[in-house]
Each structure stands twice: as structure tokens, then as C-alpha cells.
Write an enzyme that holds these catalytic residues in place. Structure first.
Site, PDB file in Angstrom:
ATOM      1  N   ASP A  34       0.831  -1.209   0.000  1.00  0.00           N
ATOM      2  CA  ASP A  34       0.000   0.000   0.000  1.00  0.00           C
ATOM      3  C   ASP A  34       0.861   1.253   0.000  1.00  0.00           C
ATOM      4  O   ASP A  34       2.029   1.196   0.338  1.00  0.00           O
ATOM      5  CB  ASP A  34      -0.817   0.050   1.306  1.00  0.00           C
ATOM      6  CG  ASP A  34      -1.986  -0.895   1.273  1.00  0.00           C
ATOM      7  OD1 ASP A  34      -2.382  -1.298   0.181  1.00  0.00           O
ATOM      8  OD2 ASP A  34      -2.487  -1.218   2.369  1.00  0.00           O
ATOM      9  N   LYS A  56      -3.166   3.194  -2.434  1.00  0.00           N
ATOM     10  CA  LYS A  56      -4.198   4.181  -2.645  1.00  0.00           C
ATOM     11  C   LYS A  56      -4.140   5.167  -1.488  1.00  0.00           C
ATOM     12  O   LYS A  56      -3.881   4.807  -0.364  1.00  0.00           O
ATOM     13  CB  LYS A  56      -5.575   3.552  -2.731  1.00  0.00           C
ATOM     14  CG  LYS A  56      -5.808   2.361  -1.836  1.00  0.00           C
ATOM     15  CD  LYS A  56      -7.108   1.729  -2.221  1.00  0.00           C
ATOM     16  CE  LYS A  56      -7.571   0.725  -1.219  1.00  0.00           C
ATOM     17  NZ  LYS A  56      -6.827  -0.460  -1.041  1.00  0.00           N
ATOM     18  N   MET A 170      -8.607   8.389   9.084  1.00  0.00           N
ATOM     19  CA  MET A 170      -9.065   8.953   7.802  1.00  0.00           C
ATOM     20  C   MET A 170     -10.009  10.136   8.011  1.00  0.00           C
ATOM     21  O   MET A 170     -10.999  10.268   7.286  1.00  0.00           O
ATOM     22  CB  MET A 170      -9.768   7.861   6.955  1.00  0.00           C
ATOM     23  CG  MET A 170      -8.851   6.712   6.596  1.00  0.00           C
ATOM     24  SD  MET A 170      -9.725   5.348   5.837  1.00  0.00           S
ATOM     25  CE  MET A 170     -10.414   4.511   7.256  1.00  0.00           C
TER      26      MET A 170
HETATM   27  C1  SAM Z   1      -6.852   3.073   5.434  1.00  0.00           C
HETATM   28  S1  SAM Z   1      -6.490   3.498   7.090  1.00  0.00           S
HETATM   29  C2  SAM Z   1      -5.385   2.207   7.499  1.00  0.00           C
HETATM   30  C3  SAM Z   1      -5.190   2.039   8.973  1.00  0.00           C
HETATM   31  C4  SAM Z   1      -4.155   0.984   9.304  1.00  0.00           C
HETATM   32  N1  SAM Z   1      -4.630  -0.317   8.927  1.00  0.00           N
HETATM   33  C5  SAM Z   1      -3.771   0.999  10.777  1.00  0.00           C
HETATM   34  O1  SAM Z   1      -4.039   0.008  11.466  1.00  0.00           O
HETATM   35  O2  SAM Z   1      -3.162   1.990  11.228  1.00  0.00           O
HETATM   36  C6  SAM Z   1      -5.384   4.872   6.837  1.00  0.00           C
HETATM   37  C7  SAM Z   1      -5.473   5.875   7.986  1.00  0.00           C
HETATM   38  O3  SAM Z   1      -4.716   5.407   9.098  1.00  0.00           O
HETATM   39  C8  SAM Z   1      -4.174   6.511   9.788  1.00  0.00           C
HETATM   40  N2  SAM Z   1      -2.705   6.376   9.796  1.00  0.00           N
HETATM   41  C9  SAM Z   1      -1.989   5.361   9.295  1.00  0.00           C
HETATM   42  N3  SAM Z   1      -0.674   5.530   9.552  1.00  0.00           N
HETATM   43  C10 SAM Z   1      -0.577   6.681  10.248  1.00  0.00           C
HETATM   44  C11 SAM Z   1       0.511   7.407  10.822  1.00  0.00           C
HETATM   45  N4  SAM Z   1       1.775   6.965  10.736  1.00  0.00           N
HETATM   46  N5  SAM Z   1       0.247   8.558  11.469  1.00  0.00           N
HETATM   47  C12 SAM Z   1      -1.022   9.016  11.577  1.00  0.00           C
HETATM   48  N6  SAM Z   1      -2.089   8.387  11.077  1.00  0.00           N
HETATM   49  C13 SAM Z   1      -1.866   7.229  10.422  1.00  0.00           C
HETATM   50  C14 SAM Z   1      -4.645   7.766   9.065  1.00  0.00           C
HETATM   51  O4  SAM Z   1      -5.843   8.179   9.678  1.00  0.00           O
HETATM   52  C15 SAM Z   1      -4.898   7.237   7.679  1.00  0.00           C
HETATM   53  O5  SAM Z   1      -5.799   8.067   6.973  1.00  0.00           O
END
Ligand code: SAM
Length: 262
Positions: A34, A56, A170
Site C-alpha cells: 500500500d 491508494k 481517515m
Molecule cells: C486506510 S487506514 C489504514 C489504517 C491501518 N490499517 C492501521 O491500522 O493503522 C489509513 C489511515 O490510518 C491513519 N494512519 C496510518 N498511519 C498513520 C501514521 N503513521 N500517522 C497518523 N495516522 C496514520 C490515518 O488516519 C490514515 O488516513
């Protein structure tokens, strides 16, 4: 024999990857990754591995979910050792269910390897207990992005009454609507809220605020990386400390700027 591994890549910092994820990456012949997977983590794949970017971000689809599921099935059927690398934890807002369904439908066995989700990475980065004893009775992971776009129809009143810590994934784009709904639902406007961008990475940035002020502060400092929004009484101390730290940094920057002008 298991051919597909749905692997959590964690929040970004390669040191937060599990040993199992690192071992599977080294052994993979195909890696589907991803956009949130850190390049240093993808680089752990062996030199012969085929790396496929299915990333994406913010609704811009490099590959549709249906295409990703098809690819997964094709690669597994080709006898390859497939790692499907997903940001954070595959089971938290990771669309793992669609991928598992596709694999099951084709009789392909798989294994899920958990990763550190953004919420716990953010809590660590902010030195913040999400379930502070006597303050937060529960912890809620919410999406800020509905399946059809826009803000999802959460039960804002129940969430507000829960007295828990709310973590919004998100939610960068829908933050103004989200904050307005919570305030309408009875959340005090001075409820602590923090936005954290790129948690666990060198360019991590946090915005300590309240539910009323966070949308304006976020809009004033456009974020380029993924952002997480945390809301709740459990944040009060972390919020005050973060505010003091950012004030100290601004003062230091001002002093340095004055010195270089003089
Ligand atoms: C599609 S979701 C995936 C979440 C992922 N599976 C998880 O467990 O963290 C993507 C969202 O996760 C959050 N996110 C993921 N990595 C991040 C990071 N390093 N810092 C802040 N937010 C993060 C944000 O809100 C982002 O829009």
C-alpha cells in the site's frame, strides 16, 4: 500450504515492524504493498521479490479493491509466496475482509500477521494512555470517511456520552463536520483533541487543540502525510504538555530568527 500472508507494516517506523513480518518479507517472492508502507520496509524484501504497488491514498486509487483481490488470487494460484503488506494492522480499517473473502472463495489459505495500528503508535508518540484509569472508560476506533465519501453517520450522541477516548482514522478531510457533530451532540467545546500526522516517523507533527479549535488549526497547517485525530478527557495532560513544547519550539525559532537578523 499457506501461500498468502496479510501482513501489518505498522505505522511507518521500520523498527516497529514485527520479527515475523520481516521474516516473511525476506522470504516473499511477490509483495503487494500500500501507499502507507514505508520504503525502508518494502526494501526488506529479498532481491528476487517482485514488488507491486497497489497503493491508494485519499481516494486516489492506484488499483481498485477488486483488482487487488484479483491480483492476490492470481499470484497465489501461480504458486508464489505472496506477502500482502498493509499499513498499520491489516484488521483495522485495512479492507482485509474483502481480501480474505476473495482468497476463501478460491480455496486459498492465508495467514494474518498483526501490525501496530496508528492509534497505538500515536499514543506512544504522545506519551498518552488511551485508557487512562478513572478518566476514559472505553476506547473507540472510528472512521472519518464514509463508504460513499463524506462523514459517516456515527451515533455522535452515544459516542459523546461514552466518556471514552475516540480515535478517528481517515478524518483529515471531514474534520470540520466531525467536530461540529460532536459539539451539537453535547461534547464540551473545550474537550481536548489532538491531530497527529505521520506518527512514528521523523517528520511526525502533532497539533494540540480542543474539539472546537482543531479544524481551524489543521486547516492553517495543511498536512501532507496520514493524520489521526484523538479526542477525549484522557488527552488533557498530553495536550497541555504538547502545547507547552510547541510553544517552547516557536520561541526558540523566533529567538534564532532574531539572532540571524541581527
Ligand atoms: C486506510 S487506514 C489504514 C489504517 C491501518 N490499517 C492501521 O491500522 O493503522 C489509513 C489511515 O490510518 C491513519 N494512519 C496510518 N498511519 C498513520 C501514521 N503513521 N500517522 C497518523 N495516522 C496514520 C490515518 O488516519 C490514515 O488516513
Amino acid at each position: 500450504m499457506t501461500h498468502v500472508f496479510l501482513v501489518g507494516a505498522g505505522p511507518g517506523d521500520p523498527e516497529l515492524l514485527t520479527l515475523k513480518a520481516a521474516r516473511l518479507l525476506r522470504a516473499a517472492s511477490v509483495v503487494l504493498y500500500d501507499s502507507l508502507a514505508d520504503p525502508r520496509i518494502i526494501a526488506m524484501a529479498g532481491p528476487a521479490a517482485r514488488l507491486i504497488d497497489v497503493g491508494k491514498r485519499c481516494g486516489k486509487h492506484a488499483a481498485s479493491q477488486a483488482q487487488i483481490c484479483r491480483l492476490l488470487v492470481e499470484e497465489a494460484r501461480g504458486g508464489h509466496n505472496v506477502v500482502r503488506l498493509k499499513g498499520g494492522d491489516p484488521m483495522v480499517f485495512g479492507r482485509a475482509s474483502e481480501e480474505m473473502d476473495a482468497l476463501r472463495a478460491h480455496g486459498i489459505t492465508f495467514e494474518v500477521v498483526p501490525g501496530i495500528t496508528a492509534a497505538t503508535a500515536a499514543a506512544a508518540a504522545l506519551n498518552l494512555s488511551l485508557t487512562r484509569r478513572g478518566v476514559a472508560r472505553s476506547l473507540h476506533f472510528l472512521t472519518g470517511h464514509g463508504a460513499q465519501g463524506g462523514l459517516p453517520a456515527h451515533d455522535f450522541v452515544s459516542l459523546t456520552k461514552s466518556g471514552g477516548t475516540l480515535v478517528v482514522y481517515m478524518g483529515g478531510e471531514t474534520l470540520p463536520g466531525l467536530a461540529a457533530h460532536f459539539i451539537e451532540a453535547g461534547m464540551p467545546p473545550d474537550m481536548p483533541a489532538i491531530l497527529i500526522e505521520n506518527a512514528s516517523l521523523a517528520d511526525q507533527r502533532s497539533v494540540p487543540a480542543t474539539i472546537a479549535t482543531l479544524p481551524r488549526l489543521h486547516a492553517a497547517q495543511a498536512a501532507a502525510g496520514p493524520v489521526l485525530i484523538l479526542i477525549g478527557e484522557a488527552l488533557r495532560d498530553a495536550n497541555e504538555i504538547a502545547a507547552l513544547e510547541s510553544q517552547a519550539v516557536s520561541e526558540m525559532e523566533r529567538t534564532m530568527a532574531d539572532a540571524s537578523c541581527g
